[in-house]
Scaffold this motif. Sequence first.
Motif, PDB file in Angstrom:
ATOM      1  N   SER A 210    -101.701 -13.943  36.383  1.00  0.00           N
ATOM      2  CA  SER A 210    -100.642 -14.579  36.780  1.00  0.00           C
ATOM      3  C   SER A 210     -99.489 -14.034  37.235  1.00  0.00           C
ATOM      4  O   SER A 210     -98.459 -12.727  37.103  1.00  0.00           O
ATOM      5  CB  SER A 210     -99.282 -14.654  35.062  1.00  0.00           C
ATOM      6  N   GLY A 211     -99.735 -13.272  38.444  1.00  0.00           N
ATOM      7  CA  GLY A 211     -98.685 -12.598  39.895  1.00  0.00           C
ATOM      8  C   GLY A 211     -99.633 -11.818  39.773  1.00  0.00           C
ATOM      9  O   GLY A 211    -100.595 -11.288  39.807  1.00  0.00           O
ATOM     10  N   PHE A 212     -99.180 -11.032  40.417  1.00  0.00           N
ATOM     11  CA  PHE A 212     -99.594  -9.326  40.922  1.00  0.00           C
ATOM     12  C   PHE A 212     -99.342  -8.302  40.224  1.00  0.00           C
ATOM     13  O   PHE A 212     -98.541  -8.886  39.438  1.00  0.00           O
ATOM     14  CB  PHE A 212     -98.722  -9.158  42.500  1.00  0.00           C
ATOM     15  N   LEU A 213    -100.059  -7.958  39.420  1.00  0.00           N
ATOM     16  CA  LEU A 213    -100.360  -7.020  38.461  1.00  0.00           C
ATOM     17  C   LEU A 213    -100.614  -5.679  39.008  1.00  0.00           C
ATOM     18  O   LEU A 213    -100.850  -5.172  40.118  1.00  0.00           O
ATOM     19  CB  LEU A 213    -100.939  -7.227  37.418  1.00  0.00           C
ATOM     20  N   ALA A 214     -99.134  -4.508  38.200  1.00  0.00           N
ATOM     21  CA  ALA A 214     -99.241  -3.348  38.490  1.00  0.00           C
ATOM     22  C   ALA A 214    -100.605  -2.671  38.769  1.00  0.00           C
ATOM     23  O   ALA A 214    -100.679  -2.024  40.035  1.00  0.00           O
ATOM     24  CB  ALA A 214     -98.751  -2.094  38.036  1.00  0.00           C
ATOM     25  N   CYS A 215    -101.401  -3.173  38.235  1.00  0.00           N
ATOM     26  CA  CYS A 215    -102.960  -2.737  38.849  1.00  0.00           C
ATOM     27  C   CYS A 215    -104.161  -3.334  38.559  1.00  0.00           C
ATOM     28  O   CYS A 215    -103.763  -4.465  37.416  1.00  0.00           O
ATOM     29  CB  CYS A 215    -103.052  -1.497  38.131  1.00  0.00           C
ATOM     30  N   ASP A 216    -105.635  -3.036  38.751  1.00  0.00           N
ATOM     31  CA  ASP A 216    -106.632  -3.664  38.020  1.00  0.00           C
ATOM     32  C   ASP A 216    -106.491  -4.749  37.237  1.00  0.00           C
ATOM     33  O   ASP A 216    -106.963  -3.228  36.501  1.00  0.00           O
ATOM     34  CB  ASP A 216    -107.785  -3.906  38.826  1.00  0.00           C
ATOM     35  N   PRO A 217    -106.862  -5.819  36.209  1.00  0.00           N
ATOM     36  CA  PRO A 217    -106.085  -5.960  34.705  1.00  0.00           C
ATOM     37  C   PRO A 217    -107.422  -5.058  33.789  1.00  0.00           C
ATOM     38  O   PRO A 217    -108.188  -5.848  32.926  1.00  0.00           O
ATOM     39  CB  PRO A 217    -106.090  -7.497  34.940  1.00  0.00           C
ATOM     40  N   ARG A 218    -108.810  -5.933  35.128  1.00  0.00           N
ATOM     41  CA  ARG A 218    -110.619  -5.083  34.803  1.00  0.00           C
ATOM     42  C   ARG A 218    -109.849  -4.044  34.413  1.00  0.00           C
ATOM     43  O   ARG A 218    -111.399  -3.014  34.020  1.00  0.00           O
ATOM     44  CB  ARG A 218    -111.190  -5.602  35.916  1.00  0.00           C
ATOM     45  N   ILE A 219    -109.101  -2.760  34.614  1.00  0.00           N
ATOM     46  CA  ILE A 219    -109.061  -1.262  34.355  1.00  0.00           C
ATOM     47  C   ILE A 219    -108.759  -1.040  33.580  1.00  0.00           C
ATOM     48  O   ILE A 219    -108.692  -0.330  32.830  1.00  0.00           O
ATOM     49  CB  ILE A 219    -109.127  -0.526  35.841  1.00  0.00           C
ATOM     50  N   VAL A 220    -107.345  -1.751  33.579  1.00  0.00           N
ATOM     51  CA  VAL A 220    -105.714  -1.461  32.202  1.00  0.00           C
ATOM     52  C   VAL A 220    -106.182  -2.860  32.409  1.00  0.00           C
ATOM     53  O   VAL A 220    -105.765  -3.794  32.969  1.00  0.00           O
ATOM     54  CB  VAL A 220    -104.754  -0.587  32.768  1.00  0.00           C
ATOM     55  N   GLU A 221    -106.093  -2.925  30.374  1.00  0.00           N
ATOM     56  CA  GLU A 221    -105.352  -4.596  29.699  1.00  0.00           C
ATOM     57  C   GLU A 221    -103.993  -4.613  29.949  1.00  0.00           C
ATOM     58  O   GLU A 221    -103.728  -3.764  29.664  1.00  0.00           O
ATOM     59  CB  GLU A 221    -105.906  -4.059  27.862  1.00  0.00           C
ATOM     60  N   ASN A 222    -104.249  -6.071  30.582  1.00  0.00           N
ATOM     61  CA  ASN A 222    -102.421  -6.568  30.531  1.00  0.00           C
ATOM     62  C   ASN A 222    -101.945  -5.593  30.973  1.00  0.00           C
ATOM     63  O   ASN A 222    -100.674  -5.286  30.778  1.00  0.00           O
ATOM     64  CB  ASN A 222    -102.074  -6.285  29.207  1.00  0.00           C
ATOM     65  N   PRO A 223    -101.877  -5.609  32.278  1.00  0.00           N
ATOM     66  CA  PRO A 223    -101.181  -4.481  32.735  1.00  0.00           C
ATOM     67  C   PRO A 223     -99.822  -5.229  33.672  1.00  0.00           C
ATOM     68  O   PRO A 223     -99.837  -6.643  33.318  1.00  0.00           O
ATOM     69  CB  PRO A 223    -101.406  -4.301  34.502  1.00  0.00           C
TER      70      PRO A 223
END
Length: 439
Positions: A210-223
Amino acid sequence: MALKVCKFGGTSMADGNVMKAVKKIIEADPARRFVVVSAPGKRFSGDIKVTDLLYSCYDEIQKTGTCKEAFKAIRSRFESIAKELNMSIDVNADLDETQRRMDEENSKDFCASRGEYLSAKVMSKVLGAKFIDSEDVVFFNEYGVMDDKKTYKAIADAVADCDKAVFPGFYGKDIEGKIKTFSRGGSDITGAIVARAVNASEYENWTDVSGFLACDPRIVENPKRISTLSYKELRELSYMGANVLHTESVFPVRKANIPIIIKNTFRPEDEGTAILPVSQYKPEGNIVTGIAGKKNFTVILIEKNHMNNEVGFIRKVLSVLEKEGINIEHIPSGIDTMSVVVESSEIQGFKLERVIEEIKNDAEPDVIRVMENVALIATVGHGMSSSIGTSARLFKAMAEANINAKLIDQGSSELNIIVGVKNEDCERCIAAIYHEFFD
Ligand code: ADP
Ligand code: ASP
Ligand code: MG
């Protein structure tokens, strides 16, 4: 009047049921007239993308002269798609023709492009829209770079007589009339090119987040989701590994100030991210907008006393790399030191040894060392230039996570701070910086 170009990525094309959801999204807004699609992507973790299956077809052709065996997986993917769509779409004629032409053309790019070709064919039938083959409208010049003028005109001409059209992403035609693809993830570029050519009011890029996240969601859960991003921030983040959008896709739209909207095919009601020119962009008050990282760089560290007094020293070093045709990523420097950062794939083995020897001969440094397996991590945000102590916080977070910065480069734009760490520390470092600025 609003006019939207919508690009749907691999997961949005993964099976017939998702394609039905895509049809619904397109039909919900009459402004969504021009559609660019990727090849079918993964349906579940461990699944294989159609594009990767197509590269295997090419490998089989190299070994045996035909892709008969590997093509079975392609056939079965598209047959399931047709079945799931339940719209009496016949894919067999296109599949037979594609398999035949793949053997005949014996070209890696041709093989790779067929996933987009076939999914665009299917989507055009699903939507009852015109199919426009990108080989007839996207052109590369003699340097392998897109020929903007010719491409934009061809696309504008091709859509002049139609209300809705579907384009396959990822490829075009070179000056010899052969199919050529962009780099991986390149359907995003096709979407941007079509948006520019038709002078769209928006370029919607539909994906599985759901959009560009503050970091890769595979690294931090639910950024945290970034609600607006400037083209500049996008360029920095996508270049440094936030591959939700191909880094080259910013150029066609940026020149015409067309906003890019990132949306989730699986949650179309979610707001997503708007990527805008700096002039229209409203900061959200965050110091850092996002963090991204990329592995496998090689750093050549050079020391020489009074380096800054020696006219031409840096030129001598850089000439060696230029002569070898090596792209340089960064050149952090101090008074008596400079480092050259390059992608490891550009300078492996014998080439690295040769470059070191040549630098020793031409520039006569006191010390020259090589550091391999380095990851670069970019912390990006317009807010960073006006806030004091950002780098102190960043390095404190790294120290607390016991991560050593091998290299530091603060871009002159004050838009980013780049740190180099060991490859194996990459994910932990991104997480540490994220938690420092977002928790
Ligand atoms: P598509 O097939 O739609 O082009 P991609 O796989 O190319 O999709 O891009 C979407 C993926 O990008 C997401 O599933 C996510 O795992 C990954 N990704 C990496 N960095 C980010 C980020 N900063 N924000 C959102 N997604 C990211
Ligand atoms: N199908 C291509 C790839 O897997 C292009 C894309 O999806 O954008 O890289
Ligand atoms: Mg993509």
